[in-house]
Scaffold this active site. Structure first.
Site, PDB file in Angstrom:
ATOM      1  N   LYS A  69       0.803  -1.231   0.000  1.00 25.19           N
ATOM      2  CA  LYS A  69       0.000   0.000   0.000  1.00 25.19           C
ATOM      3  C   LYS A  69       0.837   1.283   0.000  1.00 25.19           C
ATOM      4  O   LYS A  69       0.455   2.273  -0.608  1.00 25.19           O
ATOM      5  CB  LYS A  69      -0.954   0.004   1.186  1.00 25.19           C
ATOM      6  CG  LYS A  69      -2.063  -1.041   1.050  1.00 25.19           C
ATOM      7  CD  LYS A  69      -3.044  -0.910   2.192  1.00 25.19           C
ATOM      8  CE  LYS A  69      -4.095  -2.001   2.129  1.00 25.19           C
ATOM      9  NZ  LYS A  69      -5.068  -1.872   3.212  1.00 25.19           N
ATOM     10  N   ASP A 104     -10.631   2.971   2.006  1.00 25.85           N
ATOM     11  CA  ASP A 104     -11.038   2.658   3.389  1.00 25.85           C
ATOM     12  C   ASP A 104     -11.724   3.869   4.031  1.00 25.85           C
ATOM     13  O   ASP A 104     -12.605   3.708   4.882  1.00 25.85           O
ATOM     14  CB  ASP A 104      -9.827   2.249   4.243  1.00 25.85           C
ATOM     15  CG  ASP A 104      -9.374   0.831   3.946  1.00 25.85           C
ATOM     16  OD1 ASP A 104     -10.169   0.063   3.354  1.00 25.85           O
ATOM     17  OD2 ASP A 104      -8.224   0.484   4.294  1.00 25.85           O
TER      18      ASP A 104
HETATM   19  P1  NAP Z   1      -1.678  -2.838  11.381  1.00 29.34           P
HETATM   20  O1  NAP Z   1      -1.135  -1.680  10.596  1.00 29.34           O
HETATM   21  O2  NAP Z   1      -0.888  -4.076  11.498  1.00 29.34           O
HETATM   22  O3  NAP Z   1      -1.993  -2.274  12.866  1.00 29.34           O
HETATM   23  C1  NAP Z   1      -2.362  -3.169  13.876  1.00 29.34           C
HETATM   24  C2  NAP Z   1      -2.822  -2.406  15.118  1.00 29.34           C
HETATM   25  O4  NAP Z   1      -3.267  -3.375  16.080  1.00 29.34           O
HETATM   26  C3  NAP Z   1      -1.717  -1.594  15.800  1.00 29.34           C
HETATM   27  O5  NAP Z   1      -2.284  -0.417  16.329  1.00 29.34           O
HETATM   28  C4  NAP Z   1      -1.242  -2.545  16.905  1.00 29.34           C
HETATM   29  O6  NAP Z   1      -0.686  -1.882  18.023  1.00 29.34           O
HETATM   30  C5  NAP Z   1      -2.569  -3.169  17.311  1.00 29.34           C
HETATM   31  N1  NAP Z   1      -2.371  -4.439  18.002  1.00 29.34           N
HETATM   32  C6  NAP Z   1      -1.959  -5.616  17.464  1.00 29.34           C
HETATM   33  N2  NAP Z   1      -1.866  -6.565  18.436  1.00 29.34           N
HETATM   34  C7  NAP Z   1      -2.217  -5.963  19.604  1.00 29.34           C
HETATM   35  C8  NAP Z   1      -2.325  -6.404  20.953  1.00 29.34           C
HETATM   36  N3  NAP Z   1      -2.057  -7.676  21.286  1.00 29.34           N
HETATM   37  N4  NAP Z   1      -2.745  -5.516  21.872  1.00 29.34           N
HETATM   38  C9  NAP Z   1      -3.046  -4.230  21.547  1.00 29.34           C
HETATM   39  N5  NAP Z   1      -2.944  -3.752  20.282  1.00 29.34           N
HETATM   40  C10 NAP Z   1      -2.541  -4.595  19.318  1.00 29.34           C
HETATM   41  O7  NAP Z   1      -3.111  -3.269  10.817  1.00 29.34           O
HETATM   42  P2  NAP Z   1      -4.139  -2.412   9.920  1.00 29.34           P
HETATM   43  O8  NAP Z   1      -3.801  -2.578   8.497  1.00 29.34           O
HETATM   44  O9  NAP Z   1      -4.219  -1.053  10.489  1.00 29.34           O
HETATM   45  O10 NAP Z   1      -5.498  -3.233  10.169  1.00 29.34           O
HETATM   46  C11 NAP Z   1      -6.135  -3.280  11.428  1.00 29.34           C
HETATM   47  C12 NAP Z   1      -7.408  -4.125  11.336  1.00 29.34           C
HETATM   48  O11 NAP Z   1      -8.365  -3.483  10.494  1.00 29.34           O
HETATM   49  C13 NAP Z   1      -7.200  -5.520  10.728  1.00 29.34           C
HETATM   50  O12 NAP Z   1      -7.976  -6.449  11.454  1.00 29.34           O
HETATM   51  C14 NAP Z   1      -7.733  -5.384   9.324  1.00 29.34           C
HETATM   52  O13 NAP Z   1      -8.207  -6.609   8.788  1.00 29.34           O
HETATM   53  C15 NAP Z   1      -8.874  -4.426   9.563  1.00 29.34           C
HETATM   54  N6  NAP Z   1      -9.304  -3.697   8.363  1.00 29.34           N
HETATM   55  C16 NAP Z   1     -10.570  -3.870   7.952  1.00 29.34           C
HETATM   56  C17 NAP Z   1     -11.037  -3.196   6.859  1.00 29.34           C
HETATM   57  C18 NAP Z   1     -12.471  -3.391   6.428  1.00 29.34           C
HETATM   58  O14 NAP Z   1     -12.788  -3.030   5.309  1.00 29.34           O
HETATM   59  N7  NAP Z   1     -13.316  -3.929   7.284  1.00 29.34           N
HETATM   60  C19 NAP Z   1     -10.196  -2.321   6.159  1.00 29.34           C
HETATM   61  C20 NAP Z   1      -8.888  -2.148   6.613  1.00 29.34           C
HETATM   62  C21 NAP Z   1      -8.449  -2.853   7.710  1.00 29.34           C
HETATM   63  P3  NAP Z   1       0.894  -1.489  18.048  1.00 29.34           P
HETATM   64  O15 NAP Z   1       1.038  -0.253  17.223  1.00 29.34           O
HETATM   65  O16 NAP Z   1       1.177  -1.268  19.473  1.00 29.34           O
HETATM   66  O17 NAP Z   1       1.634  -2.673  17.453  1.00 29.34           O
END
Ligand code: NAP
Length: 277
Positions: A69, A104
């Site tokens: 991305k 998004d």
């Molecule tokens: P990402 O960049 O990997 O970010 C992950 C986030 O989760 C970070 O803030 C991380 O905190 C936190 N996290 C992970 N494990 C944790 C734990 N054990 N305790 C507390 N915080 C934790 O992921 P992303 O791309 O932003 O996506 C996030 C979610 O949104 C995913 O589930 C994805 O599938 C979903 N999503 C859905 C859509 C939709 O259309 N529905 C679109 C986009 C994304 P740290 O910074 O501290 O590591």
């Protein structure tokens, strides 16, 4: 005269998990288009070369998923949304120029508009959990709708602090252990972490919100997360992650194929069935 076939694809590494082919090929069939949507597995090393040849390979555009991305943003002319979020998930050509956006933002807003009409009316305080790419799209979207205050809660506080730099003083970074205290004053709670996903850790949260609060979860696998289940059990209004997934696909389809598709109950059922497999 029969129109030439148009093709788009999702580019990722891996790309096997993506539901985009299911969604876009459903719409292609529904609108009777001479078009096709494919899946392209491309490594990070080969991504720039693949994008340079996108049109030669017969594509009018593409979705981009992990880990491409940020690279997609650098290889295209981003709109305001992609620029602000710092990541692009949709590419399309206008003349010879490859443009990009981040759908998004639109998907998050359209889902809430559909599920909880009027959700943003006078909305003063939101709590957003997470500080990854999805959280950036959420925060940008909320600022577009004039939400006055966004508490950005993240496990890594340093990462939360970058949001204030990127998005300005309406965003207030907070530590993970401050969450419960902040929830009481929130009118909107957003989970933009990966917590709650099937096979991972659950989101352990004390949902002590006002009865008028709205809860939305970006996680869409499982279909009903613990957060959404808890919120519904408490009588709070909700919008789930599948809704956002479907709504974020609308803009790409419109850009590539010239038809703005509808998010229908039938499409949702199709994606739900696929997730249950
Ligand atoms: P990402 O960049 O990997 O970010 C992950 C986030 O989760 C970070 O803030 C991380 O905190 C936190 N996290 C992970 N494990 C944790 C734990 N054990 N305790 C507390 N915080 C934790 O992921 P992303 O791309 O932003 O996506 C996030 C979610 O949104 C995913 O589930 C994805 O599938 C979903 N999503 C859905 C859509 C939709 O259309 N529905 C679109 C986009 C994304 P740290 O910074 O501290 O590591």
């Amino acid at each position: 005269m029969k129109q030439e076939k148009r093709a788009a694809c999702v580019i990722g590494w891996p790309a096997g998990h993506s539901r985009s082919p299911l969604i876009h090929n459903y719409w292609i069939k529904q609108y009777g288009l001479n078009a096709e949507y494919r899946r392209e597995e491309v490594t990070a090393e080969k991504f720039a070369g693949f994008v340079a040849k996108l049109r030669d390979n017969g594509y009018v555009g593409a979705n981009v998923t992990l880990p491409h991305k940020e690279a997609a943003l650098a290889l295209s002319r981003p709109d305001d949304r992609a620029e602000a979020v710092g990541a692009a998930n949709t590419l399309w050509f206008e003349g010879n120029t490859l443009h990009s956006t981040n759908t998004d933002v639109e998907g998050f807003l359209a889902n809430l508009d559909a599920e909880v009409p009027g959700w943003d009316r006078g909305l003063e305080t939101a709590v957003v959990l997470g500080a990854g790419g999805a959280a950036r799209a959420v925060v940008y979207a909320l600022l577009q709708r004039d939400v006055e205050r966004i508490h950005l809660v993240n496990r890594s506080f340093e990462r939360a602090k970058t949001f204030r730099k990127r998005f300005g003083p309406r965003v207030q970074p907070a530590r993970w252990n401050e969450m419960t205290g902040l929830l009481g004053g929130a009118r909107l709670v957003v989970n933009a972490t990966t917590l709650g996903m099937t096979g991972g850790h659950d989101l352990d949260i004390n949902l002590r919100c006002d009865a008028a609060a709205i809860v939305t979860d970006l996680v869409y696998d499982p279909i009903e997360t613990t957060l959404i289940k808890t919120a519904r059990a408490r009588g709070l209004r909700t919008a789930d992650g599948i809704g956002m997934l479907l709504h974020q696909a609308v803009r790409g389809f419109e850009l590539w194929f010239g038809v703005r598709p509808d998010v229908t109950a039938e499409l949702r059922a199709l994606v739900e069935a696929d997730l249950r497999k």
